[in-house]
Structure formats: structure tokens, C-alpha cells
Design a protein around this motif. Structure first.
Motif, mmCIF file in Angstrom:
data_model
loop_
_atom_site.group_PDB
_atom_site.id
_atom_site.type_symbol
_atom_site.label_atom_id
_atom_site.label_comp_id
_atom_site.label_asym_id
_atom_site.label_seq_id
_atom_site.Cartn_x
_atom_site.Cartn_y
_atom_site.Cartn_z
ATOM 1 N N ALA A 1 -1.760 -4.564 -2.938
ATOM 2 C CA ALA A 1 -2.299 -3.310 -2.994
ATOM 3 C C ALA A 1 -3.014 -3.153 -4.315
ATOM 4 O O ALA A 1 -2.180 -3.081 -5.296
ATOM 5 C CB ALA A 1 -1.675 -2.091 -2.521
ATOM 6 N N ASP B 1 -7.245 -0.144 -2.416
ATOM 7 C CA ASP B 1 -6.221 -0.891 -1.942
ATOM 8 C C ASP B 1 -6.528 -2.445 -2.063
ATOM 9 O O ASP B 1 -5.973 -3.472 -2.084
ATOM 10 C CB ASP B 1 -5.313 -0.619 -0.907
ATOM 11 N N ARG C 1 2.463 1.740 -3.386
ATOM 12 C CA ARG C 1 1.433 2.080 -4.405
ATOM 13 C C ARG C 1 1.167 3.728 -4.198
ATOM 14 O O ARG C 1 1.051 4.330 -5.313
ATOM 15 C CB ARG C 1 0.133 1.240 -4.083
ATOM 16 N N ARG D 1 0.702 -1.321 -0.051
ATOM 17 C CA ARG D 1 -0.108 -0.202 0.125
ATOM 18 C C ARG D 1 0.878 1.342 -0.022
ATOM 19 O O ARG D 1 0.745 2.273 -0.725
ATOM 20 C CB ARG D 1 -0.932 -0.058 1.257
#
Length: 244
Positions: free
Chosen positions: A164, A224, A129, A126
Motif C-alpha cells: 500500500a 494506496d 497504513r 492498506r
């Protein structure tokens, strides 16, 4: 069309590395067969867990690797002793994964040190990302992967241990096959399949720990999502839980 490539150019990663920043020029310089460049919406960035772990400072001094494995072990599943006096341990680690040696790695690290897995691989995915989105303006799917052995099969393969923006499992139960029969048990581990495909272009020795997979945008989500941990079998479904 499914495309995958592993770019060169990622510098050595340490605990002081901002991984998203380091990856930005590497991923931005990608060239695709259609003439496009960089990342696009729907692309999937697949990163070896070792790179994530190094960036997160998971390198530890350890004169005894076995002690490090024990520290990361929640439950011993099986052991095997070898004639040279070594012992293979299959264990459940702190991340809930069943792996050889708890995922503790000694390859490509200094003598006297070991590399642990990321503490929370889903959160690692996450964070990466968000960092890539801030710098490149797109929200790729992100997978964190590691190599594991598999029941019934020889050899290792990469699986997703963090995710994610990816539908990790594709549930086809209730759909019809080509002959019209209802599928009753088909749940495809798509994140693991992407991880294995990415590892084919990354390789184990080429110094390319990141790959980008294009052509699976239908699996990439705006949110996510729950992460890769949903692919771990709960105890009541695990036929190999005791290792016997």
C-alpha cells in the motif's frame, strides 16, 4: 542515503492484537543517524506476513499439514518426493502466489496448528497504513512480505505479497541507458528488492518481524495504489506455469 532498521519491542501478536496500535510506540521510538525520531513521510514499513496473519486470526488447528496445504491450493505446479517419504509441493495458492506448501507455515506456532497467509495481503497493507497514519500522522508505504524460493536460484528471499502506498514495479522501458540505448524490457521489482533488503536487518530468528526503510520516498505514493498482486505474472507470460 538508504537506511534500514528493525526495532525491538513488538509484543507477541495474537488475533486480539490491534497491529497498528501495537506498532505505534515501537515505530515512534525509532532513532535515526541524523538525530530524528519516529516515522517520517516517505518511510516504508515492512512487515513479515506471519505477524499480519496472526493478528488476522489465520491460525488454524490442523493435525495434518498436508491437508491444510491442499485446502489452500488452487493449482499444483510441481511436486518432488524425498527418500524420507515427504513430498514438496509447489502450488498456486488462493492469493494467486506460487509458493512451496501454499505458504502454510508451522514454525513458531503451537504443535497441531498451522498459520495461513493473510487472506488479502494488499488489503492488510492498506488497513495497516490507515492505522499508522491515524496514530502517527504520517502515511508510510507499507509492504507485507514472505519468503519464497526462485527459479534458477538456490536459497530463499523475501518478496512483497502485499503493498500500500508503494510503486511495486518501476517500468524503465523506453528510457535510455548510459550509452544511449533504449531499454526495451527493464521493469524493476522494487517492492521485492525492498522486501529483501528489510529482511537482512530483520533476520529470521531475532524476533524482529518489522523493519523501516528510509531513503526511497520517490517510490512512496499518496494513494494506496494497486498493490503487490500486479507483480504476479499472468498465465500467458509465465514460462514456469507447468513446473517443467
Amino acid at each position: 542515503m538508504l537506511l534500514a532498521q528493525a526495532p525491538d519491542g513488538l509484543p507477541e501478536v495474537t488475533s486480539s492484537t490491534d497491529l497498528a496500535a501495537a506498532l505505534t510506540p515501537v515505530l515512534g521510538g525509532l532513532t535515526w543517524p541524523d538525530g530524528s525520531t519516529g516515522l517520517a513521510e516517505g518511510d516504508i514499513v515492512v512487515v513479515a506476513s506471519k505477524v499480519i496473519a496472526k493478528a488476522e486470526g489465520r491460525l488454524r488447528k490442523a493435525a495434518d499439514r498436508e491437508a491444510a496445504i491442499d485446502d489452500e491450493t488452487v493449482r499444483v505446479v510441481a511436486t518432488r518426493d524425498y527418500p524420507d517419504g515427504s513430498t514438496l509441493k509447489i502450488v498456486e495458492n488462493r492469493q494467486g502466489l506460487v509458493m512451496a506448501a501454499a505458504g502454510v507455515d508451522t514454525s513458531n506456532v503451537l504443535p497441531g496448528t498451522v498459520l495461513l497467509l493473510p487472506e488479502d495481503p494488499d488489503e492488510s497493507a492498506r488497513v495497516l497504513r490507515r492505522g499508522l497514519n491515524a496514530r502517527l500522522g504520517v502515511r508510510p508505504g507499507v509492504l507485507v512480505t514472505d519468503s519464497v524460493g526462485r527459479p534458477w536460484r538456490r536459497g530463499i528471499a523475501d518478496i512483497s505479497i502485499g503493498a500500500a502506498g508503494i510503486d511495486v514495479l518501476q517500468d524503465l522501458r523506453g528510457r535510455k541507458d548510459a550509452q544511449g540505448r533504449e531499454l526495451r524490457a527493464t521493469v524493476i521489482a522494487v517492492a521485492d528488492e525492498i522486501a529483501a533488503a528489510a529482511d537482512l536487518v530483520r533476520g529470521k530468528t531475532g524476533g524482529q518481524p518489522v523493519a523501516v526503510v528510509r531513503g526511497l520516498s520517490h517510490l512512496v505514493t499518496l494513494k494506496d495504489g494497486e498493490g503487490a498482486h500486479v507483480a504476479i505474472r499472468p498465465p500467458e507470460e509465465d514460462m514456469f506455469r507447468t513446473g517443467t
